[in-house]
Design a protein around this motif. Structure first.
Motif, PDB file in Angstrom:
ATOM      1  N   LEU A 146     -43.604   3.901  19.079  1.00  7.87           N
ATOM      2  CA  LEU A 146     -42.527   4.149  18.119  1.00  7.87           C
ATOM      3  C   LEU A 146     -43.172   4.933  16.984  1.00  7.87           C
ATOM      4  O   LEU A 146     -43.821   4.349  16.104  1.00  7.87           O
ATOM      5  N   GLY A 147     -43.021   6.244  17.026  1.00  9.11           N
ATOM      6  CA  GLY A 147     -43.724   7.059  16.052  1.00  9.11           C
ATOM      7  C   GLY A 147     -45.215   6.974  16.301  1.00  9.11           C
ATOM      8  O   GLY A 147     -45.699   7.216  17.409  1.00  9.11           O
ATOM      9  N   GLU A 148     -45.977   6.570  15.287  1.00 11.89           N
ATOM     10  CA  GLU A 148     -47.426   6.432  15.428  1.00 11.89           C
ATOM     11  C   GLU A 148     -47.841   4.984  15.678  1.00 11.89           C
ATOM     12  O   GLU A 148     -49.033   4.675  15.723  1.00 11.89           O
ATOM     13  N   SER A 149     -46.856   4.104  15.823  1.00 11.97           N
ATOM     14  CA  SER A 149     -47.143   2.689  16.041  1.00 11.97           C
ATOM     15  C   SER A 149     -46.849   2.294  17.479  1.00 11.97           C
ATOM     16  O   SER A 149     -46.233   3.043  18.240  1.00 11.97           O
ATOM     17  N   LEU A 150     -47.297   1.098  17.839  1.00  9.37           N
ATOM     18  CA  LEU A 150     -47.083   0.560  19.179  1.00  9.37           C
ATOM     19  C   LEU A 150     -46.208  -0.680  19.083  1.00  9.37           C
ATOM     20  O   LEU A 150     -46.447  -1.563  18.257  1.00  9.37           O
ATOM     21  N   LEU A 151     -45.201  -0.718  19.916  1.00  6.41           N
ATOM     22  CA  LEU A 151     -44.281  -1.860  19.934  1.00  6.41           C
ATOM     23  C   LEU A 151     -44.483  -2.645  21.211  1.00  6.41           C
ATOM     24  O   LEU A 151     -44.555  -2.080  22.297  1.00  6.41           O
ATOM     25  N   ILE A 152     -44.585  -3.945  21.074  1.00  5.51           N
ATOM     26  CA  ILE A 152     -44.495  -4.808  22.244  1.00  5.51           C
ATOM     27  C   ILE A 152     -43.272  -5.694  22.025  1.00  5.51           C
ATOM     28  O   ILE A 152     -42.970  -6.104  20.905  1.00  5.51           O
ATOM     29  N   GLY A 153     -42.548  -5.929  23.077  1.00  2.00           N
ATOM     30  CA  GLY A 153     -41.350  -6.728  22.889  1.00  2.00           C
ATOM     31  C   GLY A 153     -40.537  -6.821  24.153  1.00  2.00           C
ATOM     32  O   GLY A 153     -41.058  -6.658  25.265  1.00  2.00           O
ATOM     33  N   ARG A 154     -39.260  -7.031  23.981  1.00  4.81           N
ATOM     34  CA  ARG A 154     -38.375  -7.280  25.113  1.00  4.81           C
ATOM     35  C   ARG A 154     -37.053  -6.575  24.903  1.00  4.81           C
ATOM     36  O   ARG A 154     -36.736  -6.117  23.798  1.00  4.81           O
ATOM     37  N   VAL A 155     -36.298  -6.481  25.967  1.00  9.98           N
ATOM     38  CA  VAL A 155     -34.963  -5.906  25.880  1.00  9.98           C
ATOM     39  C   VAL A 155     -34.078  -6.882  25.117  1.00  9.98           C
ATOM     40  O   VAL A 155     -33.970  -8.057  25.479  1.00  9.98           O
ATOM     41  N   GLN A 156     -33.470  -6.391  24.050  1.00 12.86           N
ATOM     42  CA  GLN A 156     -32.633  -7.269  23.240  1.00 12.86           C
ATOM     43  C   GLN A 156     -31.178  -7.260  23.681  1.00 12.86           C
ATOM     44  O   GLN A 156     -30.525  -8.295  23.737  1.00 12.86           O
ATOM     45  N   LYS A 157     -30.665  -6.063  23.990  1.00 10.92           N
ATOM     46  CA  LYS A 157     -29.240  -5.961  24.323  1.00 10.92           C
ATOM     47  C   LYS A 157     -29.025  -4.796  25.272  1.00 10.92           C
ATOM     48  O   LYS A 157     -29.726  -3.786  25.203  1.00 10.92           O
ATOM     49  N   ILE A 158     -28.066  -4.937  26.160  1.00  8.87           N
ATOM     50  CA  ILE A 158     -27.674  -3.869  27.080  1.00  8.87           C
ATOM     51  C   ILE A 158     -26.161  -3.693  27.012  1.00  8.87           C
ATOM     52  O   ILE A 158     -25.407  -4.656  27.213  1.00  8.87           O
ATOM     53  N   ALA A 159     -25.726  -2.486  26.689  1.00  6.80           N
ATOM     54  CA  ALA A 159     -24.298  -2.151  26.716  1.00  6.80           C
ATOM     55  C   ALA A 159     -24.067  -1.283  27.945  1.00  6.80           C
ATOM     56  O   ALA A 159     -24.630  -0.189  28.047  1.00  6.80           O
ATOM     57  N   PRO A 160     -23.289  -1.741  28.909  1.00  5.52           N
ATOM     58  CA  PRO A 160     -23.113  -0.981  30.151  1.00  5.52           C
ATOM     59  C   PRO A 160     -22.395   0.342  29.914  1.00  5.52           C
ATOM     60  O   PRO A 160     -21.699   0.513  28.900  1.00  5.52           O
ATOM     61  N   ALA A 161     -22.573   1.269  30.848  1.00  3.57           N
ATOM     62  CA  ALA A 161     -21.820   2.518  30.795  1.00  3.57           C
ATOM     63  C   ALA A 161     -20.338   2.187  30.797  1.00  3.57           C
ATOM     64  O   ALA A 161     -19.893   1.243  31.454  1.00  3.57           O
ATOM     65  N   ARG A 162     -19.565   2.965  30.049  1.00  3.03           N
ATOM     66  CA  ARG A 162     -18.142   2.652  29.923  1.00  3.03           C
ATOM     67  C   ARG A 162     -17.314   3.921  29.788  1.00  3.03           C
ATOM     68  O   ARG A 162     -17.765   4.910  29.198  1.00  3.03           O
ATOM     69  N   LEU A 163     -16.139   3.873  30.333  1.00  3.72           N
ATOM     70  CA  LEU A 163     -15.225   5.007  30.319  1.00  3.72           C
ATOM     71  C   LEU A 163     -14.496   5.053  28.980  1.00  3.72           C
ATOM     72  O   LEU A 163     -13.914   4.061  28.543  1.00  3.72           O
ATOM     73  N   ARG A 164     -14.556   6.195  28.319  1.00  6.69           N
ATOM     74  CA  ARG A 164     -13.834   6.340  27.056  1.00  6.69           C
ATOM     75  C   ARG A 164     -12.331   6.303  27.338  1.00  6.69           C
ATOM     76  O   ARG A 164     -11.861   6.855  28.336  1.00  6.69           O
ATOM     77  N   PRO A 165     -11.543   5.654  26.482  1.00  8.67           N
ATOM     78  CA  PRO A 165     -10.112   5.498  26.775  1.00  8.67           C
ATOM     79  C   PRO A 165      -9.362   6.826  26.762  1.00  8.67           C
ATOM     80  O   PRO A 165      -9.672   7.725  25.977  1.00  8.67           O
ATOM     81  N   PHE A 166      -8.385   6.922  27.632  1.00 12.99           N
ATOM     82  CA  PHE A 166      -7.578   8.134  27.763  1.00 12.99           C
ATOM     83  C   PHE A 166      -6.918   8.525  26.448  1.00 12.99           C
ATOM     84  O   PHE A 166      -6.804   9.704  26.120  1.00 12.99           O
TER      85      PHE A 166
END
Length: 202
Positions: A146-166
């Protein structure tokens, strides 16, 4: 169209004031601009934008036939702790994976914003964040930049692919543009054909 013609006239006046009124290139550019405005007017008359916007059946048919054009991609965020060196990050990740330490014990925990996958922009982060089989709560397999730093961690949230409303305003605008283009292309071809035959454009 009126505004465009006025703008063209103002361009002509500015050219004359700048001493370019007799330059054939200026005259050609002005004629080209006028022709463009005229063609735009003819196309609007042949295929009115309002009529296309009101053609719900055609818009709906395009929407249903091209769902990929209106689908928002999956987005993910990560939660983790930042380190300055690989040695520190690797040691901390090993402790997490081995169950000898909790994420909150390693330092200040923060979360990245939700984002769609972009390996070109984040080549050392997103391939791990979006790795197949990695779910919410799973730790990333490697420290990520992340930039010049290193991140260790986990997946916090997943938003699935979604169809935009007509009915979304932006979707409607996109649909009108998609539906109107082939109609106006056909109208333009017909106008050119009529002019080539010496007939009035409409």
């Amino acid at each position: 169209m009126l505004e465009a013609l006025i703008a063209t006239e103002l361009m002509a006046l500015e050219a004359e004031e700048a001493g370019g009124g007799s330059d054939p290139r200026v005259a050609f550019a002005l004629q080209e601009e006028i022709a463009t405005v005229y063609l735009t007017t003819l196309l609007e008359r042949a295929v009115p934008r309002d009529a296309v916007a009101a053609d719900t059946a055609a818009l709906r048919a395009y929407y249903e036939a091209h769902p990929q054009e209106f689908t928002l991609p999956q987005e993910r965020s990560a939660q983790g702790v930042v380190f300055k060196t690989f040695a520190e990050a690797d040691q901390a990740l090993a402790a997490l994976q081995g169950g000898t330490s909790e994420l909150t014990e390693l330092g200040d925990v923060f979360a990245t914003p939700m984002q769609a996958r972009d390996d070109a922009e984040y080549p050392a982060f997103h391939p791990y964040l979006f790795e197949e089989g990695v779910e919410v709560g799973d730790f990333l397999a490697h420290p990520v930049f992340l930039g010049e730093s290193l991140l260790i961690g986990r997946v916090q949230k997943i938003a699935p692919a979604r169809l935009r409303p007509f009915d979304d305003a932006a979707v409607q605008e996109q649909l009108v543009e998609a539906v109107i283009k082939p109609r106006r292309d056909a109208a333009r071809a017909a106008i050119v054909e009529r002019l080539a035959q010496g007939q009035a454009p409409l």
